[in-house]
Design a protein around this motif. Structure first.
Motif, PDB file in Angstrom:
ATOM      1  N   ILE B 226       0.838  -1.370   0.007  1.00 11.33           N
ATOM      2  CA  ILE B 226       0.367   0.098  -0.103  1.00 11.33           C
ATOM      3  C   ILE B 226       1.424   0.940   0.112  1.00 11.33           C
ATOM      4  O   ILE B 226       1.831   1.188   0.947  1.00 11.33           O
ATOM      5  CB  ILE B 226      -0.434  -0.547   1.535  1.00 11.33           C
ATOM      6  CG1 ILE B 226      -1.943  -0.931   0.910  1.00 11.33           C
ATOM      7  CG2 ILE B 226      -1.679   1.270   1.669  1.00 11.33           C
ATOM      8  CD1 ILE B 226      -3.079  -1.459   2.199  1.00 11.33           C
ATOM      9  N   LYS B 251       8.044   0.105  11.010  1.00  9.07           N
ATOM     10  CA  LYS B 251       7.971  -0.879  10.733  1.00  9.07           C
ATOM     11  C   LYS B 251       6.924  -1.251   9.971  1.00  9.07           C
ATOM     12  O   LYS B 251       5.457  -0.841   9.463  1.00  9.07           O
ATOM     13  CB  LYS B 251       7.538  -1.815  11.690  1.00  9.07           C
ATOM     14  CG  LYS B 251       7.294  -3.715  11.650  1.00  9.07           C
ATOM     15  CD  LYS B 251       6.728  -3.990  13.639  1.00  9.07           C
ATOM     16  CE  LYS B 251       6.060  -5.594  13.387  1.00  9.07           C
ATOM     17  NZ  LYS B 251       5.564  -6.068  14.360  1.00  9.07           N
ATOM     18  N   ASN B 280       1.177  -2.505   5.273  1.00  9.10           N
ATOM     19  CA  ASN B 280      -0.649  -1.782   5.503  1.00  9.10           C
ATOM     20  C   ASN B 280      -1.138  -0.428   5.783  1.00  9.10           C
ATOM     21  O   ASN B 280       0.167   0.545   6.003  1.00  9.10           O
ATOM     22  CB  ASN B 280      -0.482  -2.619   7.331  1.00  9.10           C
ATOM     23  CG  ASN B 280      -0.051  -1.784   7.682  1.00  9.10           C
ATOM     24  OD1 ASN B 280      -0.945  -0.519   8.671  1.00  9.10           O
ATOM     25  ND2 ASN B 280       0.457  -2.886   8.806  1.00  9.10           N
ATOM     26  N   THR B 281      -1.961   0.163   5.461  1.00  6.53           N
ATOM     27  CA  THR B 281      -1.888   1.939   4.817  1.00  6.53           C
ATOM     28  C   THR B 281      -1.281   2.388   6.791  1.00  6.53           C
ATOM     29  O   THR B 281      -0.972   3.518   6.057  1.00  6.53           O
ATOM     30  CB  THR B 281      -3.124   1.760   4.867  1.00  6.53           C
ATOM     31  OG1 THR B 281      -4.002   0.934   4.093  1.00  6.53           O
ATOM     32  CG2 THR B 281      -3.996   3.416   4.902  1.00  6.53           C
ATOM     33  N   TYR B 282      -1.862   2.058   7.642  1.00  6.07           N
ATOM     34  CA  TYR B 282      -1.469   3.085   8.829  1.00  6.07           C
ATOM     35  C   TYR B 282       0.320   3.025   8.691  1.00  6.07           C
ATOM     36  O   TYR B 282       0.625   3.698   9.407  1.00  6.07           O
ATOM     37  CB  TYR B 282      -1.875   1.868  10.289  1.00  6.07           C
ATOM     38  CG  TYR B 282      -1.260   2.748  11.231  1.00  6.07           C
ATOM     39  CD1 TYR B 282      -1.991   3.723  11.368  1.00  6.07           C
ATOM     40  CD2 TYR B 282      -0.418   2.269  12.145  1.00  6.07           C
ATOM     41  CE1 TYR B 282      -1.709   4.572  12.928  1.00  6.07           C
ATOM     42  CE2 TYR B 282      -0.066   3.099  13.660  1.00  6.07           C
ATOM     43  CZ  TYR B 282      -1.063   3.938  13.679  1.00  6.07           C
ATOM     44  OH  TYR B 282      -0.380   5.014  15.019  1.00  6.07           O
ATOM     45  N   GLN B 285       0.766   5.670   6.531  1.00  4.42           N
ATOM     46  CA  GLN B 285       0.913   6.876   6.700  1.00  4.42           C
ATOM     47  C   GLN B 285       1.189   7.780   8.020  1.00  4.42           C
ATOM     48  O   GLN B 285       1.689   8.740   7.990  1.00  4.42           O
ATOM     49  CB  GLN B 285      -1.092   7.200   6.944  1.00  4.42           C
ATOM     50  CG  GLN B 285      -1.746   7.026   5.898  1.00  4.42           C
ATOM     51  CD  GLN B 285      -3.748   6.380   6.104  1.00  4.42           C
ATOM     52  OE1 GLN B 285      -3.811   6.355   7.499  1.00  4.42           O
ATOM     53  NE2 GLN B 285      -3.670   6.782   5.748  1.00  4.42           N
TER      54      GLN B 285
END
Lengths: 154, 752
Positions: B226, B251, B280-282, B285
């Motif tokens: 992502i 991470k 992953n998105t988090y 971001q």
């Protein structure tokens, strides 16, 4: 590894504990019925039930979900506590042909099911109070309101 | 720019695009835009028989009907196939809707301009009728009887003797038959319609209820990562230097990649930015926030929208460039002293679809690229991706997912090009996700605008002159980088096409340079012009002490077809033939009469309540809206809205009503709440707390009425929006005497 229980099933996930539950559900577990809309608890698209209460999955870290019961749109008809409300809401959604684009609808349905479980004959004011946190840019509000009333009568 | 499908049904079998449809058979296909036809015999593969571009019959008796346009909530995946199914005499329960890939054979797939039904109604009926006649022919051949003795009905072909064959039984034979010429097609009579116009339930509803829909944000590919992107904070800015060390330490982060912006006009190109790719998105971001980027800004950093709007307001007090003119307005204004004038403004607006942009791309070792994305314009997406990757268009496959709202945002495929560039660089599938903040701050915004109107009346209170000026940064600037004034096609959006019978009338445009990416939002320039014209007619009525409803009717005057091509003006009529879709005062007056009757116009209301009316034609449809508001303690509450829409022939009454309901809410957000502002070239708002939209507790009662009409199909998705804002502000004036000339109302009154 963290263990979360979603729709009555345990999953082990390898993410940072501060990761919002939303991204664990969507990215790690690939359950995409729960939608991302704002990331700040402003739109309700990611609403899940957290021990039975409608909760914004974008705004709780996965660490807070450990040992708790999480229900998503995919699991509402299998959860005996809410299955009757879920079935009534879904049927009403069909009767009123509620969705337009459908993106916010998982969250709308999760909020509506939670409302109906607690309140079998909600007034307009009750519906406003329960649903105002769920945005719909397509403007399906009149039909959502009608569908909740229809479901309550069922 | 885009190819319109013509009415020729021709054989286009054995063309490479069949592969793109996921069908390897060389069976018979009817196309819309192909050269002369050539009979082709079907190869009987895969238990599927293509009768034409839109219709495939399966031996299990089910039928696949293509939806070649994008579903974004307007209901096309139901409304278009139901047109085909009706003429095909298919059983709707046996129809599967298949989303068409990007493919020029379909004609225009660009799903905007409220054009899906109006542009394809005839073609889709022909596709259904053609396939039906081929099935009838197949049955006649099978039974060795004249075709006049057979009739297709309810998914069967029946012989007059009573024997029947199902469509599935006939599929193979039918696929070998030369499709009939368009002239030989026998279309159904309106009285015999089973599906056209009927309120069929959305085909995607079961998936919505189960949470199994696939939107752009939901795509998942093996080995996918992502990406989130830190984009140029000011239009045209470039990265001077950046440090990604801290970001890379998060991470889950797998790569950091720079996306090069382009020079010149923004067009559909990605903005310059630094992308973080993560598992992953988090993680992406979180790492994005740790990027250290030094930007080389442009002069757009000096753009402040508050100041800019004041300049536009000053500009429209001065003569501009004349677009449409008739009579002599200057003379009329010197002759008739009973005058009224007003200036109106609308801020920048965001599309803010509930699903922020998202796209997934795979770039393969063989030099092909496949994308899955929530796009309104699949062919454009293919072209932009190909251009940015430097590969041929036929090396790009575009899968259109469901669109979680779009409103014009997703007709700009910049976000898909981002995914394609990153997938190529990362050598693995990449899903680009825009956050809500990025959606609000890096949108192709609806133009900020000012308008000025002036009218003069004679002693009998008859309107003698109308002068209108509009100033807003043009959408043209997004594509040429230089255009500095509204373009002719933009003044046709509810401004210079006013249908009023006024002998001295002039419409002008005034300069407005651009500093942001200017795009098109649901109903485009009609947003501001519907507000300006709709408000000013109300002000004119009050100026001469007349009922606003009567003022609208007087301005339309007698039943006539309006010619707005005055003083050299060239009206485009929403890219449609003016002979087929004339501007008819009769239809305007009809919706005014109907909506005012339904709303009880003229009835006595409690103190603090008021009714407001506005009327607008756009995308060839005529819409009138009455709003009832209550204003108490400087707080406005919209109580009820009545909408009457004449959209000509419609495909699905329930979806048309739903579009009007949604348009009322969309227009309410514009009227009451939504506002983007720019400071130092950057959008100041970031999420739904400061870019506000109407919510459930603000949603009023609604009375929607769709006029039954035999006029050709007109637009549905957009035309409900333009009259809403003025109906609300006119109601506020009626309720409390406060005239709102600057949107949104919030900031001037509280919103309940």
């Amino acid at each position: 590894m963290l263990t979360v229980n979603i729709n009555n099933q345990n999953y082990q996930v390898d993410v940072e504990p501060d990761t919002p539950l939303l991204w664990v559900i969507r990215d790690v577990l690939a359950m995409t019925g729960t939608k991302y809309g704002c990331g700040k608890g402003l739109c309700g698209a990611c609403t899940v039930h957290f021990n039975g209460s409608p909760t914004r999955a974008c705004s709780i870290p996965v660490s807070a979900a450990i040992g708790q019961q999480i229900t998503t749109i995919e699991g509402i008809e299998d959860n005996l506590l809410i299955a009757p409300s879920a079935k009534a809401i879904k049927q009403a959604w069909i009767n009123e042909n509620v969705p337009q684009c459908g993106y916010c609808q998982s969250g709308q349905i999760m909020a509506a099911v939670a409302l109906l479980k607690e309140n079998q004959s909600p007034s307009d004011q009750d519906i406003d109070n329960a649903m105002t946190g769920n945005l719909c840019r397509c403007g399906t509000y009149p039909r959502i309101k009608q569908a909740i009333k229809t479901a309550a009568k069922a | 720019m885009d190819i319109k499908i013509n009415n020729q049904i021709e054989n286009v079998s054995r063309r490479s695009f069949l592969k793109g449809l996921g069908v390897t058979s060389g069976a018979l296909v009817l196309g819309g835009v192909m050269p002369s036809s050539m009979p082709v015999f079907a190869m009987t593969q895969e238990m599927q028989y293509k009768l034409n571009l839109f219709v495939t019959i399966n031996t299990d008796n089910s039928i696949d009907i293509i939806c070649h346009r994008s579903e974004m909530g307007q209901g096309v995946r139901t409304c278009l196939p139901q047109i085909v199914a009706d003429e095909l005499e298919a059983d709707w329960q046996k129809v599967n809707v298949v989303q068409g890939l990007a493919n020029n054979e379909y004609g225009n797939q660009n799903t905007d301009g409220s054009s899906s039904v109006r542009d394809f109604y005839d073609t889709l009926r022909q596709m259904g009728a053609s396939a039906k006649q081929m099935l009838e022919q197949a049955a006649a051949e099978t039974w060795k009887v004249p075709v006049s003795e057979v009739k297709a009905q309810d998914h069967l072909v029946k012989h007059q003797s009573g024997k029947t064959l199902s469509y599935g039984d006939l599929a193979e034979t039918a696929a070998r038959i030369t499709p009939p010429k368009v002239e030989a097609l026998k279309l159904k009579n309106k009285a015999d319609f089973k599906y056209i116009g009927k309120p069929l339930t959305s085909v995607d509803l079961p998936d919505v209820l189960a949470g199994t829909t696939e939107f752009g944000q939901d795509v998942n590919r093996p080995n996918m990562v992502i990406a989130t992107i830190e984009r140029a904070p000011v239009l045209g800015a470039k990265v001077k230097q950046f440090n990604a060390d801290k970001a890379k330490a998060v991470k889950g982060v797998v790569d950091v990649i720079k996306i090069d912006g382009t020079d010149g006009a923004p067009a559909f190109n990605p903005l310059e930015g630094i992308a973080v790719l993560a598992t992953n998105t988090y993680a992406a971001q979180k790492a994005q926030k740790l990027l250290e980027i030094e930007w080389q800004l442009t002069d757009n950093k000096n753009h402040h929208s508050a100041e800019y709007l004041q300049q536009r307001k000053a500009m429209v007090q001065q003569q501009g460039k004349v677009h449409r003119t008739t009579g002599d307005v200057n003379k009329a204004f010197s002759q008739y002293k009973n005058q009224v004038n007003a200036t109106y403004t609308v801020p920048y607006l965001a599309h803010a679809p509930m699903e922020p942009p998202a796209a997934t791309a795979e770039y393969r070792a063989d030099g092909t690229c496949e994308v899955w994305a929530c796009v309104q314009a699949p062919q454009r997406t293919r072209d932009v991706v190909a251009a940015r990757l430097g590969i041929e268009k036929d090396k790009v496959t575009v899968n259109t997912t469901l669109l979680g709202g779009a409103f014009g945002r997703k007709s700009k495929p910049d976000f898909v090009a981002e995914a394609a560039l990153l997938a190529k660089a990362a050598k693995r599938p990449v899903k680009v996700i825009w956050s809500r903040e990025e959606d609000i701050q890096f949108d192709y915004v609806h133009a900020i605008s000012a308008q000025h109107y002036q009218a003069a009346f004679d002693d009998k209170k008859q309107v003698k002159a109308w002068l209108a000026r509009t100033s807003f940064p043009t959408i043209g600037s997004t594509f040429d980088g230089v255009a500095k004034e509204p373009q002719t096609w933009e003044t046709q959006l509810g401004f210079a096409d006013v249908p009023f019978a006024i002998e001295n009338l002039q419409c002008e445009v005034c300069e407005a340079p651009h500093h942001l990416r200017i795009g098109w939002v649901r109903s485009v320039g009609n947003i501001q012009h519907g507000f300006g014209v709709g408000s000013f007619v109300d002000e004119m009525a009050h100026q001469v002490g007349q009922d606003p409803k009567q003022m609208w009717l007087d301005l339309y005057a007698d039943d006539r077809l309006v010619d707005v091509n005055q003083g050299g003006y060239k009206y485009g009529n929403y890219w449609s033939d003016i002979k087929k879709y004339p501007i008819e005062t009769k239809r305007f007056k009809n919706v005014v009469e109907l909506v005012t009757e339904r709303a009880g116009w003229g009835r006595k209301l409690p103190k603090g309540q008021g009714l407001g009316l506005s009327v607008h034609r756009s995308f060839l449809s005529y819409i009138a809206v009455v709003t009832q508001v209550e204003v108490k303690n400087d707080t406005v509450k919209v109580q009820k809205m009545w909408c009457v829409a004449d959209c000509g022939i419609i495909s699905n009454i329930d979806r048309v009503e739903a579009q009007m309901e949604g348009s009322m809410i969309f227009g309410m957000s514009i009227a009451l709440l939504s506002k983007l502002t720019a400071k130092d070239g950057k959008i100041e708002q970031s999420n739904f707390h400061d870019y506000e939209l109407v919510r459930m507790n603000q949603s009023p009662q609604m009375d929607i009425h769709i006029v039954e009409s035999d006029a050709p199909p007109a637009g549905v998705g957009e035309p409900g929006v333009p009259p809403v804002s003025a109906s609300i502000t006119n109601a506020i004036f009626a309720a409390c005497g406060k005239r709102i000339r600057d949107l949104p109302v919030k900031g001037q009154l509280n919103i309940a």
